[in-house]
Design an enzyme around this catalytic site. Structure first.
Site, PDB file in Angstrom:
ATOM      1  N   ASP A   1     -24.064 -14.475 -26.904  1.00  0.00           N
ATOM      2  CA  ASP A   1     -23.322 -14.319 -28.114  1.00  0.00           C
ATOM      3  C   ASP A   1     -22.721 -12.925 -28.407  1.00  0.00           C
ATOM      4  O   ASP A   1     -23.323 -12.355 -27.262  1.00  0.00           O
ATOM      5  CB  ASP A   1     -24.503 -14.786 -29.319  1.00  0.00           C
ATOM      6  N   SER A   2     -22.127 -13.001 -29.442  1.00  0.00           N
ATOM      7  CA  SER A   2     -21.426 -11.423 -29.517  1.00  0.00           C
ATOM      8  C   SER A   2     -22.778 -10.632 -30.010  1.00  0.00           C
ATOM      9  O   SER A   2     -22.318  -9.342 -30.125  1.00  0.00           O
ATOM     10  CB  SER A   2     -20.482 -11.569 -30.610  1.00  0.00           C
TER      11      SER A   2
ATOM     12  N   TYR B   1     -16.713 -10.853 -32.342  1.00  0.00           N
ATOM     13  CA  TYR B   1     -15.829 -11.693 -31.359  1.00  0.00           C
ATOM     14  C   TYR B   1     -14.712 -12.485 -32.174  1.00  0.00           C
ATOM     15  O   TYR B   1     -13.534 -12.850 -31.544  1.00  0.00           O
ATOM     16  CB  TYR B   1     -16.622 -12.600 -30.392  1.00  0.00           C
ATOM     17  N   GLY B   2     -14.981 -12.824 -33.297  1.00  0.00           N
ATOM     18  CA  GLY B   2     -14.411 -13.677 -34.281  1.00  0.00           C
ATOM     19  C   GLY B   2     -12.829 -13.385 -34.546  1.00  0.00           C
ATOM     20  O   GLY B   2     -11.953 -14.324 -34.603  1.00  0.00           O
TER      21      GLY B   2
ATOM     22  N   CYS C   1     -22.413 -19.258 -29.214  1.00  0.00           N
ATOM     23  CA  CYS C   1     -21.615 -18.555 -29.997  1.00  0.00           C
ATOM     24  C   CYS C   1     -20.401 -19.563 -30.073  1.00  0.00           C
ATOM     25  O   CYS C   1     -19.993 -20.146 -29.187  1.00  0.00           O
ATOM     26  CB  CYS C   1     -20.691 -17.204 -29.384  1.00  0.00           C
TER      27      CYS C   1
ATOM     28  N   CYS D   1     -20.699 -20.792 -37.065  1.00  0.00           N
ATOM     29  CA  CYS D   1     -20.793 -19.731 -36.214  1.00  0.00           C
ATOM     30  C   CYS D   1     -22.343 -19.449 -36.294  1.00  0.00           C
ATOM     31  O   CYS D   1     -23.091 -19.535 -37.247  1.00  0.00           O
ATOM     32  CB  CYS D   1     -20.153 -18.341 -37.141  1.00  0.00           C
ATOM     33  N   THR D   2     -22.981 -19.138 -35.301  1.00  0.00           N
ATOM     34  CA  THR D   2     -24.311 -19.071 -34.939  1.00  0.00           C
ATOM     35  C   THR D   2     -24.806 -17.807 -35.785  1.00  0.00           C
ATOM     36  O   THR D   2     -26.261 -17.663 -36.022  1.00  0.00           O
ATOM     37  CB  THR D   2     -24.629 -18.832 -33.528  1.00  0.00           C
ATOM     38  N   HIS D   3     -24.412 -16.897 -36.355  1.00  0.00           N
ATOM     39  CA  HIS D   3     -24.759 -15.879 -37.502  1.00  0.00           C
ATOM     40  C   HIS D   3     -25.005 -16.490 -38.514  1.00  0.00           C
ATOM     41  O   HIS D   3     -26.073 -15.999 -39.278  1.00  0.00           O
ATOM     42  CB  HIS D   3     -23.674 -14.770 -37.436  1.00  0.00           C
TER      43      HIS D   3
END
Ligand code: DGL
Length: 248
Positions: free
Chosen positions: A7-8, A39-40, A70, A170-172
């Protein structure tokens, strides 16, 4: 099995956590490119460059499979990475699209700008309203929540309140679950990492180990990682390959 996850930054840890919960006896190699986040808002070309470096790094660790943890990379460069590399690569979005279509009729999506612009969810889910939330990732990575409430007020105003489920695209974002939930009390919040872990088939092997590699390691990162993960890990800073690729 040796499983590469990337991921970022720390967002993909929400995916790693679900994979470890479901398949504990494996060797996990996680890369978070927090030096280059977010990254978005990067171009597709930049995303392909950065993710290729990460994949090369994880392949050098002899991983058997890769999980793109991600949403931004899954929605923009999954096909390119799949064509470029000769090992099984799983994206984080496809299982969620199937899960949504099997279970819900009207949903919302929050994600990064690049994910929303890709329309990857909209192409396959008919009744969906989406909203980009570009401030969320820096807020989470910097562990500075001062502007979170005003950002949520602004972004969530645009999302219909009668949705059955809200995709945390978004995985965050699962890290913000307790903050998001009061805005959508009657709505299911969809954690893509959980959906992936419940749908992927991985054989448990004998050993368990979790190695985390980040492109920047500092106090904030360690604090963030410890908030998310509830198991032991080894942590290492890796940034030489990023410098190399910039100069080449
Ligand atoms: N976790 C990444 C995603 O799922 C965040 C992208 C970013 O760094 O902006 O999209």
């Amino acid at each position: 099995m040796r499983i590469g996850v990337f991921d970022s930054g720390i967002g993909g840890l929400t995916v790693l956590k679900e994979l470890v919960r479901k398949y504990p006896k494996n060797q996990y190699f996680y890369f978070g490119d927090n030096k280059n986040m977010p990254y978005g808002s990067k171009s597709k070309k930049e995303l392909l460059n950065l993710s290729s470096n990460i994949v090369d790094f994880l392949i050098s660790k002899n991983v058997d499979i890769l999980v793109i943890a991600c949403g931004t990379l899954s929605s923009n460069v999954y096909e390119e990475l799949k064509n470029k590399y000769n090992l099984p690569i799983y994206d984080i979005i496809s299982p969620t699209i199937k899960y949504i279509n099997d279970n819900y009729k009207k949903v919302g999506l929050i994600a990064t700008k690049m994910t929303v612009q890709s329309k990857v969810f909209e192409k396959k889910i008919s009744n969906i309203c989406s909203q980009a939330c570009p401030l969320f990732v820096p807020i989470i990575e910097n562990n500075n929540f001062n502007e979170l409430n005003s950002a949520m007020d602004e972004y969530f105003m645009n999302i219909s309140k009668d949705i059955e489920a809200l995709i945390l695209g978004c995985t965050h974002y699962p890290i913000l679950t307790d903050y998001i939930k009061p805005y959508f009390p009657n709505t299911e919040l969809i954690n893509m990492g959980k959906v992936l872990a419940d749908n992927i088939e991985i054989k448990n092997s004998i050993d368990k180990s979790v190695r985390l590699y980040f492109s920047k390691v500092d106090h904030t990162l360690i604090e963030n990682v410890n908030k998310i993960l509830d198991f032991d890990y080894q942590l290492e800073e890796v940034n030489a390959w990023i410098t190399r690729s910039r100069n080449s």
